[in-house]
Write an enzyme that holds these catalytic residues in place. Structure first.
Site, PDB file in Angstrom:
ATOM      1  N   SER A 143      50.727  42.906  39.156  1.00  0.00           N
ATOM      2  CA  SER A 143      50.889  42.743  40.605  1.00  0.00           C
ATOM      3  C   SER A 143      51.632  41.441  40.880  1.00  0.00           C
ATOM      4  O   SER A 143      51.573  40.493  40.081  1.00  0.00           O
ATOM      5  CB  SER A 143      49.514  42.694  41.283  1.00  0.00           C
ATOM      6  OG  SER A 143      49.616  42.254  42.628  1.00  0.00           O
ATOM      7  N   TYR A 156      41.091  39.283  41.996  1.00  0.00           N
ATOM      8  CA  TYR A 156      42.170  40.221  41.687  1.00  0.00           C
ATOM      9  C   TYR A 156      43.350  39.490  41.053  1.00  0.00           C
ATOM     10  O   TYR A 156      43.891  39.930  40.026  1.00  0.00           O
ATOM     11  CB  TYR A 156      42.608  40.940  42.962  1.00  0.00           C
ATOM     12  CG  TYR A 156      43.706  41.942  42.759  1.00  0.00           C
ATOM     13  CD1 TYR A 156      43.442  43.176  42.166  1.00  0.00           C
ATOM     14  CD2 TYR A 156      45.012  41.675  43.157  1.00  0.00           C
ATOM     15  CE1 TYR A 156      44.451  44.115  41.979  1.00  0.00           C
ATOM     16  CE2 TYR A 156      46.027  42.604  42.968  1.00  0.00           C
ATOM     17  CZ  TYR A 156      45.744  43.814  42.381  1.00  0.00           C
ATOM     18  OH  TYR A 156      46.749  44.744  42.193  1.00  0.00           O
TER      19      TYR A 156
END
Length: 259
Positions: A143, A156
């Site tokens: 990501s 995350y």
């Protein structure tokens, strides 16, 4: 001859029953791969596998808890038998909202178990097979959160940073086994997960928030799952045989142009 031909190759896609994983599985099958869908949602996995088969592709599926090393090993054996594995897509992952002070140790452990240990378990099983059968390609879905500071995404972001280190280590350690490992780093991609997230957290403001999130990419929109699938297809194919240990942002300019 078809460009990016994966005929005769077998691919496992974790989290492959929906969103980005679904698009990747579909794209790989369209280019000749046997797409094996691993997911915790058996109904969705079966539905996608049947849809791929209906369109002339080759697919199967399995339900797997990737946080459990024994279950991963058993599932790989059940689905592959003595067959080789050519491609692994570590796509399964979960999100968490919270900054340093809002994130508990339990929160961090939960994200780590899926996003990091899950990818680790699957990569171990894949490499065991690939190193004895001539190599293969591993794609770990990361990501942009691993590259830039995203507000309230501590756990995350940490997990995706670990995915980069995992990918570099695999790429370095198994060069002589012809195993390539790369990462793709999407920005916001429009999936059912995004719609559900907005509906849950911003009831009554769905249109406004969707527009805001879309415009956070300099290109002015969210990505499409199929666009990520196309990038992954290239990295899995022989045309990308000179690429390993690299990361590919697919982010509408988010990392480099958001200033």
């Amino acid at each position: 001859m078809q460009t990016f031909d994966l005929s005769g190759k077998t691919a496992i896609i974790t989290g492959g029953a929906s969103g980005i994983g679904k698009a990747i599985a579909t794209k790989l099958a369209q280019h000749g791969a046997h797409a094996i869908i691993l997911d915790v949602n058996e109904e969705n996995a079966k539905e996608l596998s049947e849809a791929i088969a209906k369109d002339g592709g080759k697919s199967s599926y399995g339900v797997c808890d990737i946080t459990n090393a024994d279950h991963v090993a058993e599932t790989f054996t059940q689905l592959l038998g003595d067959s080789s594995l050519d491609i692994l897509i570590n796509n399964a992952g979960i999100a968490h909202i919270g900054n340093l002070l809002q994130t508990t140790g339990e929160d961090l452990d939960k994200v780590y178990q899926v996003n990091v240990k899950g990818a680790f378990h699957c990569a171990q099983e894949a490499v065991k097979r690939m190193e004895t059968t001539g190599g293969g390609s591993i794609i770990n879905v990361s990501s942009i959160a691993a590259h830039v500071g995203i507000a309230d995404r501590l756990a995350y972001s940490m997990s995706k940073g670990a995915i980069h280190a995992l990918s570099l280590s695999i790429a370095r350690d198994f060069l002589d086994k012809n195993i390539r490992c790369n990462t793709v780093s999407p920005a916001r991609v429009h999936t059912p997960f995004v719609d559900g997230f907005i509906a849950k957290n911003y009831a009554g403001q769905e249109e406004e928030i969707f527009d805001k999130l879309s415009k956070s990419q300099p290109i002015g929109r969210m990505g499409k799952p199929e666009e990520v699938g196309a990038l992954v297809l290239y990295l899995c194919a022989d045309e990308a045989s000179f690429i390993t240990g690299s990361d590919f942002p697919i982010d509408g300019g988010f990392v480099t142009l958001n200033n």
